[in-house]
Write a protein that holds these residues in place. Sequence first.
Motif, mmCIF file in Angstrom:
data_model
loop_
_atom_site.group_PDB
_atom_site.id
_atom_site.type_symbol
_atom_site.label_atom_id
_atom_site.label_comp_id
_atom_site.label_asym_id
_atom_site.label_seq_id
_atom_site.Cartn_x
_atom_site.Cartn_y
_atom_site.Cartn_z
ATOM 1 N N VAL A 1 0.825 -1.201 0.000
ATOM 2 C CA VAL A 1 0.000 0.000 0.000
ATOM 3 C C VAL A 1 0.867 1.261 0.000
ATOM 4 O O VAL A 1 0.520 2.254 -0.649
ATOM 5 C CB VAL A 1 -1.014 0.012 1.174
ATOM 6 C CG1 VAL A 1 -0.323 0.155 2.520
ATOM 7 C CG2 VAL A 1 -2.048 1.100 0.983
ATOM 8 N N ASP A 2 2.006 1.223 0.664
ATOM 9 C CA ASP A 2 2.896 2.381 0.683
ATOM 10 C C ASP A 2 3.562 2.592 -0.677
ATOM 11 O O ASP A 2 3.708 3.727 -1.140
ATOM 12 C CB ASP A 2 3.959 2.227 1.780
ATOM 13 C CG ASP A 2 3.353 2.251 3.174
ATOM 14 O OD1 ASP A 2 2.310 2.908 3.371
ATOM 15 O OD2 ASP A 2 3.928 1.611 4.078
ATOM 16 N N MET B 1 0.866 4.028 -2.976
ATOM 17 C CA MET B 1 0.651 5.459 -2.752
ATOM 18 C C MET B 1 1.765 6.298 -3.386
ATOM 19 O O MET B 1 1.503 7.337 -3.982
ATOM 20 C CB MET B 1 0.552 5.757 -1.250
ATOM 21 C CG MET B 1 -0.622 5.087 -0.546
ATOM 22 S SD MET B 1 -2.220 5.607 -1.164
ATOM 23 C CE MET B 1 -2.293 7.256 -0.508
ATOM 24 N N ARG C 1 -7.182 6.872 1.907
ATOM 25 C CA ARG C 1 -5.963 7.599 2.259
ATOM 26 C C ARG C 1 -5.751 8.704 1.237
ATOM 27 O O ARG C 1 -6.037 8.529 0.057
ATOM 28 C CB ARG C 1 -4.743 6.662 2.253
ATOM 29 C CG ARG C 1 -4.718 5.779 3.491
ATOM 30 C CD ARG C 1 -3.556 4.830 3.555
ATOM 31 N NE ARG C 1 -2.249 5.447 3.421
ATOM 32 C CZ ARG C 1 -1.108 4.751 3.452
ATOM 33 N NH1 ARG C 1 -1.119 3.454 3.621
ATOM 34 N NH2 ARG C 1 0.046 5.365 3.306
ATOM 35 N N THR D 1 -7.843 2.055 -0.012
ATOM 36 C CA THR D 1 -6.666 1.203 0.136
ATOM 37 C C THR D 1 -7.024 -0.184 0.653
ATOM 38 O O THR D 1 -6.148 -1.037 0.765
ATOM 39 C CB THR D 1 -5.639 1.844 1.093
ATOM 40 O OG1 THR D 1 -6.239 2.042 2.369
ATOM 41 C CG2 THR D 1 -5.128 3.156 0.527
ATOM 42 N N ASN D 2 -8.292 -0.418 0.933
ATOM 43 C CA ASN D 2 -8.714 -1.734 1.401
ATOM 44 C C ASN D 2 -9.100 -2.603 0.203
ATOM 45 O O ASN D 2 -10.220 -3.071 0.081
ATOM 46 C CB ASN D 2 -9.880 -1.613 2.383
ATOM 47 C CG ASN D 2 -10.153 -2.930 3.073
ATOM 48 O OD1 ASN D 2 -9.292 -3.791 3.130
ATOM 49 N ND2 ASN D 2 -11.362 -3.087 3.589
ATOM 50 N N THR E 1 -3.850 -6.647 -3.389
ATOM 51 C CA THR E 1 -2.701 -6.148 -4.151
ATOM 52 C C THR E 1 -2.965 -6.200 -5.654
ATOM 53 O O THR E 1 -2.574 -5.294 -6.387
ATOM 54 C CB THR E 1 -1.429 -6.936 -3.787
ATOM 55 O OG1 THR E 1 -1.224 -6.822 -2.371
ATOM 56 C CG2 THR E 1 -0.204 -6.399 -4.503
ATOM 57 N N LYS F 1 -4.890 -3.173 -6.654
ATOM 58 C CA LYS F 1 -4.001 -2.004 -6.670
ATOM 59 C C LYS F 1 -3.173 -1.991 -7.954
ATOM 60 O O LYS F 1 -3.013 -0.961 -8.602
ATOM 61 C CB LYS F 1 -3.095 -1.990 -5.438
ATOM 62 C CG LYS F 1 -3.818 -1.695 -4.135
ATOM 63 C CD LYS F 1 -2.840 -1.771 -2.972
ATOM 64 C CE LYS F 1 -3.489 -1.486 -1.647
ATOM 65 N NZ LYS F 1 -4.335 -2.552 -1.153
#
Length: 174
Positions: free
Chosen positions: A81-82, A85, A131, A142-143, A146, A149
């Motif tokens: 997630v980082d 972002m 976020r 963000t939930n 992967t 994402k």
Amino acid sequence: MKTIEVDEDLYRYIASHTQHIGESASDILRRMLKFNADQPVQNVQPVSAVEKTSVSRPRDSVRVIRELLLSDDYSEKKKSVDRFMLILSTLYSLNSEGFSQTTDAMHGRTRVYFAGDQQTLLASGKQTKPRHIPGTPFWVITNTNTDRKRNMVEQIMQDMQFSANLIEKVCGTI
């Protein structure tokens, strides 16, 4: 060795001038400023007008993305997630209009993925975990797993006309 704080955009600019893996920020700045360790500080040559204008010209998007993937900041991110972002923030900085157009149309069956405020994302699902994307006016859920994402990044990068090879490399790092 002394530590200094620099803004994120300045750090990215310095990192974008990396010539090899492991090159320190000090080495990059020495090269950019034409400063040798043996040279006294008062003899440092000022940046020429030509060099100043090159700072403000448009950045090569592919180079910026590749340098992001090689940066210490990116490699230090342990959570997907980082990294997600940081990639979103970088993509927005490269082409805010293209990023905005793509994300406006991006959503799931019941969820909104991107919005200009946290409340919109919270209203589209109970567990969205919105976020704020640093350096942008956007929020993102963000939930998601992967793969989702990766799909979001892939769609944005395709719409921004990055090569399939680079998209695959970026998505593989998330």
